[in-house]
Design an enzyme around this catalytic site. Structure first.
Site, PDB file in Angstrom:
ATOM      1  CG  LEU A  54      -1.637  -1.137   1.499  1.00 20.42           C
ATOM      2  CD1 LEU A  54      -2.498  -0.983   2.918  1.00 20.42           C
ATOM      3  CD2 LEU A  54      -2.622  -1.657   0.249  1.00 20.42           C
ATOM      4  CE1 TYR A 104       0.226   8.621  -6.860  1.00 19.61           C
ATOM      5  CE2 TYR A 104      -2.057   8.993  -8.158  1.00 19.61           C
ATOM      6  CZ  TYR A 104      -1.213   8.473  -7.254  1.00 19.61           C
ATOM      7  OH  TYR A 104      -1.959   7.534  -6.326  1.00 19.61           O
TER       8      TYR A 104
END
Length: 372
Positions: A54, A104
């Site tokens: 994560l 990103y």
């Protein structure tokens, strides 16, 4: 079972750890976050039976950090697993922005491709989730979630900025995310789309302006004593999210109490579609009521003290009595067309929770005096 969670201190990580402790208490969490020594990674990768990857970078000062955090650390993690010969399943938290050509998105896409390649090379099961905008409790405001920022600011009387109220956002609730990840851990199978990306089965689409309007409504309802329509799943989840951002010195709010020598009456909740809830306190020996309703229906629940509720059908003579006490919780329905009263037979105050099927309307009270 040992479960390695990278980014364990982040939004999804904290919620996942909490849910694993509830649903899979036998799981031992190998906690890896920004302040965990990098030297721990090899040992964790040797022991892990499942990896939830994560960790990631969302808003670095230098755009170059995107690739270092989202691709570079993924590479380190997978190299450590290969070094230890561990072919346990690996889940990667990616984003729908991986489809976009920005720093990103490119870094997330690079991490995805690296994991898919690792899976083909080693035969290890790999699962890539392209999450939409995740919202829910414990998300950091003024970071990468507009919902978190809106909730935080509105609950502190701070301004919010909405550039385009008609902009549509794709959202997923944190509890739906963690439920899917727990399911993945237990069953070892992701729900994949045609491109091979795993999906959370429940997501939502809404306009930014609609979200903000709902949040303003939640705030105002503390004064109006109402609650939102929780039959709508998105509204229910957004309301829970909003409440989690209440400042700790603002959990409580005052109610308007009507008092006289007989006791007091305080409205607690008012809704147009589910009626009104109130708290009634009667002094010893006091009789309240002696009225009837055409349409209004009520329910009484004595939670402290003892008394009697009396009924007489309008136009009839027979009186019916129901003795009530807080020592035996029992709901008494107050039907339309019956005059009724409630008397405190005890030596202490009697507390009654009262529900009516409609909020009180002083212009049309539907309350008609008549002695029982």
């Amino acid at each position: 079972m040992k479960v390695l969670i990278t980014g364990a201190g982040g939004f999804i990580g904290r919620n996942l750890i909490a849910e694993l402790s509830n649903r899979v208490p036998e799981a031992e969490i190998l906690f890896y976050d920004m302040d965990t020594p990098i030297e721990s990674l090899d040992g964790f990768c040797r022991e892990a039976d499942f990896v939830f990857h994560l960790a990631g970078v969302n808003r670095p000062e230098d755009p170059a950090e995107f690739m270092k955090g989202n691709f570079g650390f993924t590479s380190l993690l997978l190299d450590a697993l290969k070094k230890e010969g561990n072919k346990c399943p690996v889940m990667l938290s990616s984003s729908i922005q991986a489809a976009l050509d920005n720093p990103y998105g490119e870094s997330k896409r690079a991490g995805e491709e690296l994991l898919f390649s690792y899976g083909r090379e080693t035969g290890a099961p790999v699962y890539v989730y392209r999450f939409p905008n995740v919202f829910g409790k414990w998300c950091r405001p003024n970071y990468n979630s507009a919902v978190a920022t809106f909730c935080h600011n509105l609950n502190r009387d701070l301004p919010i900025t909405v550039n385009d109220p008609d902009a549509e956002v794709h959202l997923v609730y944190i509890d739906d995310v963690t439920a899917e990840l727990v399911r993945l851990l237990r069953e070892g199978e992701g729900q994949k789309d045609p491109l091979g990306f795993c999906q959370v089965p429940v997501t939502y689409r809404s306009k930014v302006g609609q979200i903000v309007d709902l949040l303003y409504t939640f705030k105002q309802e503390r004064q109006s004593l109402s609650v939102p329509d929780l039959s709508d799943a998105f509204t229910k989840k957004l309301y829970s999210t909003w409440s989690s951002y209440l400042p700790e010195d603002r959990f409580s709010y005052p109610l308007n109490t009507h008092e006289d020598h007989r006791g007091s009456f305080t409205e607690f909740l008012r809704t147009e579609d589910r009626g009104q809830v109130s708290v009634n306190i009667s002094r010893p020996g006091i009789v309240k009521g002696n009225h009837w309703h055409h349409t209004k229906v009520e329910k009484y629940l004595v939670v402290s003290g003892s008394g009697v509720i009396r009924f007489r059908r309008v136009g009839a003579d027979e009186i019916h009595e129901y003795f009530v006490t807080g020592e035996k919780l029992e709901v008494v329905d107050i039907p339309a067309g019956y005059t009724h009263n409630i008397e405190n037979l005890g030596e202490t105050d009697m507390v009654t929770i009262m529900w009516a099927n409609e909020p009180f309307d002083c212009e049309n009270p539907d309350t008609w005096f008549m002695e029982v």
